[in-house]
Design an enzyme around this catalytic site. Structure first.
Site, PDB file in Angstrom:
ATOM      1  N   SER A 140       0.854  -1.192   0.000  1.00  0.00           N
ATOM      2  CA  SER A 140       0.000   0.000   0.000  1.00  0.00           C
ATOM      3  C   SER A 140       0.884   1.234   0.000  1.00  0.00           C
ATOM      4  O   SER A 140       2.034   1.188   0.469  1.00  0.00           O
ATOM      5  CB  SER A 140      -0.879   0.015   1.259  1.00  0.00           C
ATOM      6  OG  SER A 140      -1.555   1.252   1.403  1.00  0.00           O
ATOM      7  N   TYR A 192      -2.621  -1.348  10.200  1.00  0.00           N
ATOM      8  CA  TYR A 192      -2.705  -1.637   8.765  1.00  0.00           C
ATOM      9  C   TYR A 192      -1.462  -1.125   8.041  1.00  0.00           C
ATOM     10  O   TYR A 192      -0.801  -1.867   7.310  1.00  0.00           O
ATOM     11  CB  TYR A 192      -3.964  -1.020   8.159  1.00  0.00           C
ATOM     12  CG  TYR A 192      -4.023  -1.193   6.654  1.00  0.00           C
ATOM     13  CD1 TYR A 192      -4.335  -2.430   6.094  1.00  0.00           C
ATOM     14  CD2 TYR A 192      -3.735  -0.136   5.792  1.00  0.00           C
ATOM     15  CE1 TYR A 192      -4.367  -2.609   4.712  1.00  0.00           C
ATOM     16  CE2 TYR A 192      -3.764  -0.300   4.415  1.00  0.00           C
ATOM     17  CZ  TYR A 192      -4.081  -1.537   3.887  1.00  0.00           C
ATOM     18  OH  TYR A 192      -4.093  -1.719   2.520  1.00  0.00           O
TER      19      TYR A 192
END
Length: 252
Positions: free
Chosen positions: A139, A152
C-alpha cells in the site's frame, strides 16, 4: 513478469483489487486460480469466466495454509505466479480507556503471517519453473502511516521491507519479486464509504494502469509496481512532504 501464458494463484481474489486483476490477467491469456473465503463469489467467477478456478481459503486460518499449498501443488504443477493479495484493514483507538486489539491481531495475522507462510510453502514450486513471479500487495500507506489505523500501515511497511530482503535472497533464481503498492482505490477494503469515495482512484482505472505497467518491465521501478498517483506517498520522505502527508491522514 510475462503478461500471458502463466498459471497464477491470486489470494483475496473475490473482490476489490484482487478480483479486478484476476479478471484482467485471465483475459490476458493466463490460467488463473482465485482463492477466497466466500464460496458464492468463487462460484460466480467460475461461471462468468470459463476456465478460471476457484479455491476456498481463509488465510486467517494459518493452520490450513500448508494443506492448501499441497493441494495447489498437486493440481497446478505449472504454477509460476503467486499473487499474495489478501488483506484486511481496520481502525484502532489507542486513546480508549480499554484498547481493543482484536482488530489489530486479525490484521497482523492476515496481512503478515499468512503472506509469509503461504509464500514459504509455494516458493519451492515457483523455483522449479523457468520463469516465475512472487507479487505481493502492499500500500502507499507502507510509506506514510495512517494514524486512524496504525496497524494496517505497519503491516504494509513490514511487507515492503520483507520483500526487499526476499528479493535480494532470490537473486540468481528464476523468481522475480514484485511489490504492488496501490494508492487509495475505490474498493470495499475500508467499507462501503471507500468504494464510493470520490477521493479514491476508480478501480477500473487502477487496474488498467497496473496492467500497462506489467506489460512494460521498463515501467517497474526496482521491483515496485507504482501507479502515478501513489508516487507522492512512495517518495514523500525523499521529496520533503512526509509531515504534510502524515498530517493529512491524521484528519482523514
Amino acid at each position: 513478469m510475462e503478461i500471458t501464458g502463466n498459471t497464477i494463484l491470486v489470494t483475496g481474489g473475490t473482490s476489490g483489487i484482487g478480483r479486478a486483476l484476476a479478471v484482467a490477467l485471465y483475459e490476458a491469456g493466463n490460467t488463473v486460480v482465485v482463492a477466497g473465503r466466500r464460496q458464492n463469489l468463487l462460484d460466480e467467477l467460475q461461471q462468468k469466466y470459463p476456465g478460471m478456478v476457484g479455491m476456498q481459503l481463509d488465510v486467517e486460518n494459518i493452520a490450513s495454509l500448508q494443506g492448501f499449498a499441497e493441494d495447489v501443488r498437486e493440481r497446478f504443477p505449472k504454477l509460476n505466479v503467486l499473487f499474495n493479495n489478501a488483506g484486511i484493514a481496520g481502525i484502532e483507538d489507542y486513546k480508549a480507556e480499554a484498547v481493543d486489539t482484536s482488530q489489530a491481531t486479525r490484521t497482523i495475522t492476515t496481512n503478515i503471517t499468512a503472506v509469509v507462510e503461504l509464500t514459504a510453502a509455494l516458493l519451492p514450486q515457483l523455483r522449479k519453473q523457468p520463469k516465475s513471479t512472487l507479487m505481493v500487495t502492499t500500500s502507499g500507506l507502507a510509506f506514510v502511516p495512517f494514524p486512524p489505523g496504525p496497524v494496517y500501515g505497519a503491516t504494509k511497511a513490514f511487507l515492503h521491507s520483507w520483500l526487499e530482503a526476499v528479493r535480494v535472497q532470490l537473486r540468481g533464481t528464476s523468481v522475480e519479486v514484485l511489490e504492488l503498492a496501490p494508492p487509495y482505490v475505490q474498493t470495499e477494503l475500508g467499507g462501503e464509504q471507500q468504494a464510493k469515495d470520490p477521493r479514491a482512484m476508480p478501480l477500473d482505472a487502477y487496474t488498467s494502469e497496473v496492467m500497462s505497467i506489467l506489460k512494460d518491465p521498463a515501467k517497474i521501478e526496482k521491483g515496485e509496481v507504482l501507479t502515478e498517483n501513489v508516487k507522492p506517498l512512495r517518495w514523500a520522505e525523499r521529496d520533503g512532504h512526509y509531515d504534510q502527508m502524515l498530517e493529512l491522514f491524521s484528519n482523514f
